[in-house]
Structures are given as C-alpha cells and as structure tokens.
Design an enzyme around this catalytic site. Structure first.
Site, PDB file in Angstrom:
ATOM      1  N   LEU A  14       0.738  -1.422  -0.043  1.00 25.33           N
ATOM      2  CA  LEU A  14       0.010   0.037   0.063  1.00 25.33           C
ATOM      3  C   LEU A  14       0.731   1.104   0.090  1.00 25.33           C
ATOM      4  CD1 LEU A  14      -2.619  -1.216   2.417  1.00 25.33           C
ATOM      5  CD2 LEU A  14      -2.986  -0.976   0.050  1.00 25.33           C
ATOM      6  N   HIS A  68       2.165 -11.413   8.307  1.00 18.79           N
ATOM      7  CA  HIS A  68       3.251 -12.050   7.412  1.00 18.79           C
ATOM      8  C   HIS A  68       3.580 -13.519   8.024  1.00 18.79           C
ATOM      9  CE1 HIS A  68       6.606 -11.697   4.636  1.00 18.79           C
ATOM     10  NE2 HIS A  68       7.349 -12.192   5.424  1.00 18.79           N
ATOM     11  N   GLU A 122       4.919   2.812   6.389  1.00 20.60           N
ATOM     12  CA  GLU A 122       5.128   3.018   4.772  1.00 20.60           C
ATOM     13  C   GLU A 122       5.801   2.228   4.081  1.00 20.60           C
ATOM     14  OE1 GLU A 122       6.369   6.931   4.703  1.00 20.60           O
ATOM     15  OE2 GLU A 122       4.860   7.898   5.654  1.00 20.60           O
ATOM     16  N   GLY A 123       6.400   1.292   5.169  1.00 16.28           N
ATOM     17  CA  GLY A 123       7.505   0.390   4.569  1.00 16.28           C
ATOM     18  C   GLY A 123       6.895  -0.950   4.170  1.00 16.28           C
TER      19      GLY A 123
HETATM   20  C1  GAR Z   1      -0.741 -16.329   4.567  1.00 17.26           C
HETATM   21  O1  GAR Z   1       0.312 -17.096   4.816  1.00 17.26           O
HETATM   22  C2  GAR Z   1      -0.370 -14.774   4.830  1.00 17.26           C
HETATM   23  O2  GAR Z   1       0.558 -14.703   5.923  1.00 17.26           O
HETATM   24  C3  GAR Z   1       0.418 -14.417   3.752  1.00 17.26           C
HETATM   25  O3  GAR Z   1      -0.267 -15.031   2.665  1.00 17.26           O
HETATM   26  C4  GAR Z   1      -0.991 -16.208   2.929  1.00 17.26           C
HETATM   27  C5  GAR Z   1      -2.579 -15.956   2.792  1.00 17.26           C
HETATM   28  O4  GAR Z   1      -3.292 -17.190   2.999  1.00 17.26           O
HETATM   29  N1  GAR Z   1       0.721 -12.991   3.463  1.00 17.26           N
HETATM   30  C6  GAR Z   1       1.754 -12.551   2.885  1.00 17.26           C
HETATM   31  O5  GAR Z   1       2.751 -13.092   2.621  1.00 17.26           O
HETATM   32  C7  GAR Z   1       2.002 -11.086   2.922  1.00 17.26           C
HETATM   33  N2  GAR Z   1       3.005 -10.468   2.449  1.00 17.26           N
HETATM   34  P1  GAR Z   1      -4.783 -17.101   3.057  1.00 17.26           P
HETATM   35  O6  GAR Z   1      -5.058 -16.507   1.514  1.00 17.26           O
HETATM   36  O7  GAR Z   1      -5.188 -18.470   2.973  1.00 17.26           O
HETATM   37  O8  GAR Z   1      -5.286 -16.178   4.041  1.00 17.26           O
END
Ligand code: GAR
Length: 201
Positions: free
Chosen positions: A93, A109, A142-143
């Site tokens: 974002l 994450h 912001e990061g």
């Molecule tokens: C989850 O493991 C979440 O932590 C990750 O995507 C997956 C979504 O799973 N998020 C990231 O990597 C964000 N950078 P889901 O669609 O089954 O909830």
C-alpha cells in the site's frame, strides 16, 4: 461494534479464521466488507458463504496504483470501516493509503519479522536454513512488512520441510494469533510506543 474491512488476494484462510472467531464469540467485531484485488478467488466465496458484503476491485481494471487505491478507499469509507485487515493481500500500500488509516491497518506475514519480508517468506526461510520460523501480526507503516509488531508465533522448521509443509504449519499459528491480535485492538489494549506495541491490561 468495530467494523473491519478485510483485504485479500486469494485463498482467504486467514479471512476464514476471522469469520470463525467472530462466529465463536472470540472476536467482538463485525466484518463490514471483504475486498479482493483479483476476481474469482476463494476469499470472495468465503465471504459470500458467511453473508458478508464482498467486492472485487480488479487491479487489472486500473492503469495506476492511485486510482486502484482510491477505489479501495471509497469502499472502505462507504462501509464505515474502522480497522483495515490485510489477510493475504499481496500488494504494497502507498504512503497515502497508509496515512488514511494511520495505525489502523494490520497485516499478517508468514515469517518472524524482520526476517524474510516480501512475497516468498517460506522459500526464503528454507533457503536460509533457519531452524525456527513463524508468523507476525504487525501494524502497517509506509515500508514493506516493517511496522510495529503486535504478536508473533514460532514453529519448528524440519529438515524435510517443503514450502507447502512449512506454510501449513505456520498457517495453523496464523489462524490463532490474527483473531487474538484483532481482539486486543478491539479491547483498546494495544498501545504503540515508537517501534513497540505494548499490550496493556
Ligand atoms: C498467509 O500465509 C499470509 O501470512 C500471507 O499470505 C498467506 C495468505 O493465505 N501473507 C503474505 O505473504 C503477505 N506478504 P490465505 O489467503 O489462505 O489467508
């Protein structure tokens, strides 16, 4: 009642854990809207099944990031969302967006930040050879994956782990800590002090 706006890109299992926590009265909030940046993803179906308003704001229909984010913001405002929940939302974002909901955007994450930020956390963790990985709930700044950390959970990394087996072990923990972290916010127990998030009583 605090209104959540949940942003997803795909499968929506984190979304489902939030839906279930609300249903089981572990989380005292309401999901006002689920938004996705892709059509036909399971997250939309999960929202639909739970009777939650769901809208696809297909990134492909927008030339610029600004217009795309404006469309998301419009829906969040229309639904009077108090807290934005990123649940497998695979886009960064802009600072503008983040300022619209300052300290009111959470992300999960799939690694123990600040290790392995970005889109391939499990691959990166396995390639590095760590013995422990996990997941992190944090406020969004912001990061990229850099905001103050609210909660983390660790899992063992096994010698024969694949990306998939590690992902599954981490997801189990994601589904526990994300609803918990949101409930702490709902109860007004999260206090941001610099980089730290204090959990108050
Ligand atoms: C989850 O493991 C979440 O932590 C990750 O995507 C997956 C979504 O799973 N998020 C990231 O990597 C964000 N950078 P889901 O669609 O089954 O909830």
């Amino acid at each position: 009642m605090i209104k959540l706006g949940v942003l997803c890109s795909g499968r929506g299992s984190d979304l489902q854990s939030i839906i279930d926590a609300i249903k089981n009265k572990k989380l005292n909030a309401e999901i006002a809207v689920v938004l996705t940046d892709k059509p036909n993803v399971l997250a939309l179906q999960r929202a639909e099944n739970a009777g939650i308003k769901n809208i696809c704001i297909d990134r492909k229909n927008f030339t610029g990031k600004n217009d795309f984010e404006s469309a998301i913001l419009k829906e969040l405002k229309a639904a009077q969302v108090d807290l934005v929940i990123l649940a497998g939302f695979m886009r960064i974002l802009s600072a503008n967006f983040v300022h619209e909901y300052e300290n009111k955007i959470m992300n999960i994450h799939p690694a123990l930040l600040p290790s392995f930020p970005g889109a391939h956390a499990h691959r990166d963790a396995l390639n590095y050879g760590v013995k422990i990985s996990g997941c992190t709930v944090h406020f969004v700044d912001e990061g990229t994956d850099s905001g103050p950390i609210i909660m983390q959970a660790a899992v063992e990394v096994k010698d024969d782990d694949t990306e998939e087996s590690l992902e599954n072990r981490v997801l189990e923990q994601e589904h526990i800590i994300y609803p918990k972290a949101i409930q702490l916010y709902v109860e007004g127990k999260l206090k941001i002090v610099g980089r730290k998030v204090l959990i108050t009583d």
